[in-house]
Design an enzyme around this catalytic site. Structure first.
Site, short mmCIF file in Angstrom:
data_model
loop_
_atom_site.label_atom_id
_atom_site.label_comp_id
_atom_site.label_asym_id
_atom_site.label_seq_id
_atom_site.Cartn_x
_atom_site.Cartn_y
_atom_site.Cartn_z
N ASP A 181 14.80 -0.93 0.23
CA ASP A 181 15.58 -1.12 1.45
C ASP A 181 16.63 -2.21 1.15
OD1 ASP A 181 16.20 -0.88 4.19
OD2 ASP A 181 14.74 -2.39 4.75
N ARG A 193 0.66 6.43 7.71
CA ARG A 193 0.64 6.59 6.25
C ARG A 193 0.12 7.96 5.85
NH1 ARG A 193 1.59 1.57 3.91
NH2 ARG A 193 0.68 -0.24 4.94
N GLU A 239 7.39 2.34 -6.51
CA GLU A 239 7.64 1.83 -5.16
C GLU A 239 7.83 2.99 -4.19
OE1 GLU A 239 7.46 -0.22 -2.99
OE2 GLU A 239 8.40 -2.15 -3.37
N ASP A 240 7.49 2.74 -2.94
CA ASP A 240 7.72 3.76 -1.92
C ASP A 240 9.20 3.84 -1.55
OD1 ASP A 240 7.71 1.26 -0.69
OD2 ASP A 240 6.26 1.78 0.85
N PHE A 244 14.47 4.38 10.09
CA PHE A 244 13.11 3.94 9.76
C PHE A 244 12.25 5.18 9.54
CE2 PHE A 244 8.95 2.12 10.02
CZ PHE A 244 9.12 0.94 9.32
N VAL A 245 11.66 5.26 8.36
CA VAL A 245 10.87 6.45 8.02
C VAL A 245 9.39 6.10 7.88
CG1 VAL A 245 12.74 7.79 6.99
CG2 VAL A 245 11.47 6.18 5.56
N LYS A 248 17.40 3.46 0.37
CA LYS A 248 18.39 3.37 1.45
C LYS A 248 19.52 2.47 0.95
CE LYS A 248 15.05 2.64 5.01
NZ LYS A 248 14.74 1.99 6.30
N LYS A 251 0.82 -1.18 0.00
CA LYS A 251 0.00 0.00 0.00
C LYS A 251 0.87 1.25 0.00
CE LYS A 251 -2.89 -2.45 3.29
NZ LYS A 251 -3.29 -2.46 4.72
#
Ligand code: IMP
Ligand code: MG
Length: 173
Positions: free
Chosen positions: A100, A162, A96-97, A149-150, A128, A41
């Protein structure tokens, strides 16, 4: 109380996203329909802002994935929501968000290549690079960020945050 100090504020996000939209259209050429696949999501807020900065024909599809990480080196990715239409012969842009370890995206690239799109590219809002264990190609990146961590702007911690309008660093405090 946890806090979420801003790493990327709204203006910074929108300015970069507008650049990305232009860059993307230039690469595809002005009349090429681009099939944007939002990875659920986390990417939906980025996707909705990004597509409004891309001129010309764009189609939307969504793909749901969940990644399980038993150990750092192995992982399993599962499709929870598949595409509605065939992507054979289409110019596909995966949205993509964040990248990682790269595990999710490596899996997605392989799985989508098999469906024979005319082309396959990836845009990630955040990257990242210091966390990468599965090297994967990312054609367009919004921002490289440090190993923190964001949350916010689509990104969650256990489904929360979100809806923050900016990208913040999650701090336990
Ligand atoms: P990867 O498979 O390790 O590259 O993980 C990618 C997915 O993990 C992303 O699509 C996010 O859903 C999630 N993720 C990785 N880092 C973060 C973060 O800092 N905040 C929120 N979600 C993250
Ligand atoms: Mg994701």
């Amino acid at each position: 109380m946890p806090s979420t100090p801003a790493l990327l504020d709204e203006t910074t996000l929108q300015t970069r996203i507008a650049e990305l939209g232009k860059e993307i259209r230039e690469v595809y050429g002005e009349d090429t329909p681009i099939t944007c696949i939002g990875v659920l999501k986390g990417s939906i807020i980025f996707l909705s802002d990004l597509v409004r900065t891309i001129d010309g024909p764009v189609e939307l599809e969504f793909l749901g994935v969940s990644s399980y990480r038993g150990t750092e080196s192995t992982g399993e990715v599962r499709i929870t929501h598949d595409l509605h239409n065939s992507i054979a012969g289409k110019h596909v842009l995966v949205v993509e968000d964040i990248v990682d370890t790269g595990l999710t995206l490596s899996y997605l690239r392989e799985m989508l290549e098999v469906r024979e799109p005319a082309s396959l590219r990836v845009v990630a809002l955040l990257d990242k690079p210091s966390r990468r264990t599965s090297p994967v190609q990312v054609e367009f990146t919004g921002f490289e960020i440090p190993d923190a961590f964001v949350v916010g702007y689509g990104l969650d911690l256990n489904e929360r945050y979100r809806n923050l309008p900016y990208v913040g660093i999650y701090q336990e405090d």
